[in-house]
Design an enzyme around this catalytic site. Structure first.
Site, PDB file in Angstrom:
ATOM      1  N   GLU A 167      36.982  31.728  41.408  1.00  9.71           N
ATOM      2  CA  GLU A 167      35.942  31.313  42.324  1.00  9.71           C
ATOM      3  C   GLU A 167      34.520  31.429  41.687  1.00  9.71           C
ATOM      4  OE1 GLU A 167      38.055  34.059  45.505  1.00  9.71           O
ATOM      5  OE2 GLU A 167      37.394  32.461  46.703  1.00  9.71           O
ATOM      6  N   ALA A 184      38.787  39.757  42.216  1.00 13.62           N
ATOM      7  CA  ALA A 184      38.033  40.896  42.781  1.00 13.62           C
ATOM      8  C   ALA A 184      38.705  42.160  42.378  1.00 13.62           C
ATOM      9  CB  ALA A 184      37.960  40.606  44.295  1.00 13.62           C
ATOM     10  N   GLY A 204      38.989  35.647  42.667  1.00 11.05           N
ATOM     11  CA  GLY A 204      37.456  35.724  42.677  1.00 11.05           C
ATOM     12  C   GLY A 204      37.124  35.146  41.139  1.00 11.05           C
ATOM     13  N   GLU A 216      45.402  34.882  46.023  1.00 18.15           N
ATOM     14  CA  GLU A 216      45.046  35.655  47.197  1.00 18.15           C
ATOM     15  C   GLU A 216      46.032  35.951  48.514  1.00 18.15           C
ATOM     16  OE1 GLU A 216      42.800  33.699  45.801  1.00 18.15           O
ATOM     17  OE2 GLU A 216      40.735  34.824  45.847  1.00 18.15           O
TER      18      GLU A 216
HETATM   19  N1  CO8 Z   1      41.371  44.297  40.254  1.00 20.40           N
HETATM   20  C1  CO8 Z   1      41.609  45.526  39.669  1.00 20.40           C
HETATM   21  N2  CO8 Z   1      42.458  45.910  39.024  1.00 20.40           N
HETATM   22  C2  CO8 Z   1      43.107  44.887  37.847  1.00 20.40           C
HETATM   23  C3  CO8 Z   1      42.817  43.523  38.458  1.00 20.40           C
HETATM   24  C4  CO8 Z   1      42.168  43.521  39.830  1.00 20.40           C
HETATM   25  N3  CO8 Z   1      41.897  42.096  40.165  1.00 20.40           N
HETATM   26  N4  CO8 Z   1      43.680  42.647  37.676  1.00 20.40           N
HETATM   27  C5  CO8 Z   1      44.085  43.524  36.713  1.00 20.40           C
HETATM   28  N5  CO8 Z   1      43.784  44.799  36.946  1.00 20.40           N
HETATM   29  C6  CO8 Z   1      44.031  46.298  35.984  1.00 20.40           C
HETATM   30  C7  CO8 Z   1      45.217  46.482  36.268  1.00 20.40           C
HETATM   31  O1  CO8 Z   1      45.490  47.292  37.658  1.00 20.40           O
HETATM   32  C8  CO8 Z   1      45.591  47.412  35.162  1.00 20.40           C
HETATM   33  O2  CO8 Z   1      45.008  48.542  35.338  1.00 20.40           O
HETATM   34  P1  CO8 Z   1      45.749  50.034  34.702  1.00 20.40           P
HETATM   35  O3  CO8 Z   1      45.911  49.682  33.339  1.00 20.40           O
HETATM   36  O4  CO8 Z   1      44.829  51.023  35.371  1.00 20.40           O
HETATM   37  O5  CO8 Z   1      47.134  49.838  35.294  1.00 20.40           O
HETATM   38  C9  CO8 Z   1      44.871  46.591  33.930  1.00 20.40           C
HETATM   39  O6  CO8 Z   1      43.999  45.873  34.760  1.00 20.40           O
HETATM   40  C10 CO8 Z   1      45.678  45.703  33.061  1.00 20.40           C
HETATM   41  O7  CO8 Z   1      46.439  44.801  34.137  1.00 20.40           O
HETATM   42  P2  CO8 Z   1      47.858  44.592  33.776  1.00 20.40           P
HETATM   43  O8  CO8 Z   1      48.651  45.411  33.186  1.00 20.40           O
HETATM   44  O9  CO8 Z   1      48.542  43.704  34.980  1.00 20.40           O
HETATM   45  O10 CO8 Z   1      47.316  43.193  32.444  1.00 20.40           O
HETATM   46  P3  CO8 Z   1      48.305  41.966  32.208  1.00 20.40           P
HETATM   47  O11 CO8 Z   1      47.755  41.401  30.975  1.00 20.40           O
HETATM   48  O12 CO8 Z   1      49.814  42.466  32.346  1.00 20.40           O
HETATM   49  O13 CO8 Z   1      48.372  41.036  33.414  1.00 20.40           O
HETATM   50  C11 CO8 Z   1      46.966  39.711  35.096  1.00 20.40           C
HETATM   51  C12 CO8 Z   1      46.949  40.502  33.780  1.00 20.40           C
HETATM   52  C13 CO8 Z   1      47.886  38.746  35.409  1.00 20.40           C
HETATM   53  C14 CO8 Z   1      45.565  39.213  35.480  1.00 20.40           C
HETATM   54  C15 CO8 Z   1      47.179  40.895  36.117  1.00 20.40           C
HETATM   55  O14 CO8 Z   1      46.491  42.116  35.985  1.00 20.40           O
HETATM   56  C16 CO8 Z   1      47.109  40.326  37.695  1.00 20.40           C
HETATM   57  O15 CO8 Z   1      47.678  39.510  38.135  1.00 20.40           O
HETATM   58  N6  CO8 Z   1      45.936  40.784  38.298  1.00 20.40           N
HETATM   59  C17 CO8 Z   1      45.598  40.650  39.498  1.00 20.40           C
HETATM   60  C18 CO8 Z   1      45.246  38.892  39.855  1.00 20.40           C
HETATM   61  C19 CO8 Z   1      44.804  38.878  41.192  1.00 20.40           C
HETATM   62  O16 CO8 Z   1      45.588  38.876  42.244  1.00 20.40           O
HETATM   63  N7  CO8 Z   1      43.629  38.465  41.715  1.00 20.40           N
HETATM   64  C20 CO8 Z   1      43.066  38.335  42.729  1.00 20.40           C
HETATM   65  C21 CO8 Z   1      42.492  39.434  43.337  1.00 20.40           C
HETATM   66  S1  CO8 Z   1      41.921  38.925  44.986  1.00 20.40           S
HETATM   67  C22 CO8 Z   1      40.577  38.396  44.861  1.00 20.40           C
HETATM   68  O17 CO8 Z   1      39.756  37.935  43.719  1.00 20.40           O
HETATM   69  C23 CO8 Z   1      39.834  37.877  46.046  1.00 20.40           C
HETATM   70  C24 CO8 Z   1      38.419  37.309  45.957  1.00 20.40           C
HETATM   71  C25 CO8 Z   1      37.737  36.979  47.359  1.00 20.40           C
HETATM   72  C26 CO8 Z   1      37.528  38.235  47.929  1.00 20.40           C
HETATM   73  C27 CO8 Z   1      36.286  38.029  48.699  1.00 20.40           C
HETATM   74  C28 CO8 Z   1      35.603  39.407  49.395  1.00 20.40           C
HETATM   75  C29 CO8 Z   1      34.378  39.394  49.755  1.00 20.40           C
END
Ligand code: CO8
Length: 258
Positions: free
Chosen positions: A112, A66, A109, A132
Site C-alpha cells: 500500500e 503494518a 501496508g 490482510e
Molecule cells: N509485523 C510485525 N512483525 C513482522 C511483520 C509484520 N508485518 N512481518 C515480519 N515480522 C517479524 C516476524 O514476526 C519476525 O519476528 P521475530 O524474529 O521476532 O519472530 C521477523 O519479522 C522475521 O519474520 P519471519 O521469520 O517471518 O521472516 P521470513 O523472511 O521467513 O518471512 C515474511 C518474511 C514473508 C514477510 C513474513 O514475515 C510475513 O508473512 N510477514 C507478515 C506479512 C503480512 O501479513 N503483512 C500484512 C500485515 S497487515 C497490514 O499491513 C495491514 C495494513 C492496513 C492497516 C491499516 C491500519 C490503519
C-alpha cells in the site's frame, strides 16, 4: 535529522528514505510512519532534492506491512484516528515525484505504501501482495482503492480476496511495477527514472501529479477542467517561458519551479 527506524540521505537531486527495521522485515509501526512524515517535511524544505526514492534496507524486504504486534492490540476507536492512511495520503499528494524501489517483500501496508508512490520498480526477488484478509482485516491503508485504480478492478479483486503473493515479473506483467530488475540494479533503475524526471519543470511535474491523482476520481468533464486549470497556471509560469524559449534557442532549460 537522525531517525530510529529509517535512514535518510541525499545524492545530488535525489532524496532517499530507507525503511530500516530489517529484523522485523521493515514492518511499519506507528513510530516509523511518524518518521516518514518528518523526513518528507525535511526533504520538502530542501530545494535541491527533486525526486524522492523510498526503499527498504536489506535484501529481503521493502516492508512486510503494518506491524502486526501493534495491530493485534489496536482497538476500534484507535483505528478511527489518523493513521497509516493519512501518512500514505501525504506521500501520494507529495509535491515532489516519488519512486518506490521495492527490494523484497512488499506485503499489506508495504504494498500500500508502494502504491502511493508515482512509479514503482522492483527487484526480481521481490514479492508483492495484500494478505490482510488472512488476518481478518482488509487492505485498509488505501489498498482496496489504489490497487484497483492501478491494475484494474478484476485483478485487484482477485489479489485482495485470495491474498495471493505475486512475483516481480508478474507484477510487471499486470502493470503494478514499471520494471523488474536484479537486486543489484534496483537503485540504478530507480535513479534512471529519477534522472529523467529531475530535469523536467518542477511545477509541471507537481501539477501533472495533481491532474492524474485528482482527475481519476471525478467524472471526465471535471477531470478535463482540472487539467485545463493546471495548464492555465503553467501558462503563466517562469518555467513555461523558460522551457519553450530553451527549445527555440536550442539549449537546455533552467527551471525554477515557479
Ligand atoms: N509485523 C510485525 N512483525 C513482522 C511483520 C509484520 N508485518 N512481518 C515480519 N515480522 C517479524 C516476524 O514476526 C519476525 O519476528 P521475530 O524474529 O521476532 O519472530 C521477523 O519479522 C522475521 O519474520 P519471519 O521469520 O517471518 O521472516 P521470513 O523472511 O521467513 O518471512 C515474511 C518474511 C514473508 C514477510 C513474513 O514475515 C510475513 O508473512 N510477514 C507478515 C506479512 C503480512 O501479513 N503483512 C500484512 C500485515 S497487515 C497490514 O499491513 C495491514 C495494513 C492496513 C492497516 C491499516 C491500519 C490503519
Amino acid at each position: 535529522m537522525t531517525y530510529k527506524n529509517i535512514l535518510v540521505h541525499q545524492e545530488r537531486e535525489l532524496g532517499f528514505i530507507k525503511l530500516n527495521r530489517p529484523e522485523q522485515r521493515n514492518a511499519l509501526n506507528i513510530e516509523t510512519l511518524q518518521e516518514i512524515e518528518k523526513a518528507l517535511e525535511e526533504i520538502k524544505a530542501n530545494q535541491d532534492i527533486r525526486v524522492v526514492v523510498i526503499t527498504g534496507s536489506g535484501e529481503k524486504s521493502f516492508a512486510a506491512g503494518a506491524d502486526i504486534k501493534e495491530l493485534n492490540k489496536r482497538t476500534m476507536i484507535e483505528a478511527l484516528q489518523p493513521n497509516m492512511t493519512a501518512t500514505f495520503r501525504k506521500i501520494e499528494e507529495y509535491e515532489k515525484p516519488t519512486i518506490a524501489a521495492i527490494n523484497g517483500y512488499a506485503l499489506g501496508g508495504g504494498l500500500e505504501l508502494a502504491l502511493t508512490c508515482d512509479i514503482r520498480v522492483a527487484s526480481l526477488n521481490a514479492k508483492m501482495g495484500l494478505p490482510e484478509v488472512g488476518l481478518g482485516i482488509i487492505p485498509g491503508a488505501g489498498g482496496t482503492q489504489r490497487l484497483s485504480r492501478t491494475i484494474g478492478k478484476g485483478k485487484a479483486m482477485e489479489l485482495i480476496l485470495t491474498g495471493e503473493v505475486i512475483s516481480a515479473e508478474e507484477a510487471k506483467d499486470i502493470g503494478l511495477v514499471s520494471a523488474a530488475v536484479p537486486q543489484e540494479e534496483l537503485i540504478e533503475k530507480a535513479k534512471e527514472y529519477a534522472s529523467k524526471i529531475s530535469i523536467k519543470g518542477p511545477l509541471a511535474l507537481r501539477l501533472a501529479k495533481t491532474a492524474v491523482n485528482r482527475g481519476i476520481d471525478v467524472e471526465m468533464e471535471t477531470a478535463l477542467y482540472l487539467e485545463k486549470l493546471s495548464q492555465t497556471i503553467l501558462m503563466g509560469s517562469y518555467d513555461k517561458q523558460e522551457g519553450t524559449q530553451a527549445f527555440l534557442d536550442k539549449r537546455k532549460p533552467h527551471f525554477k519551479g515557479e
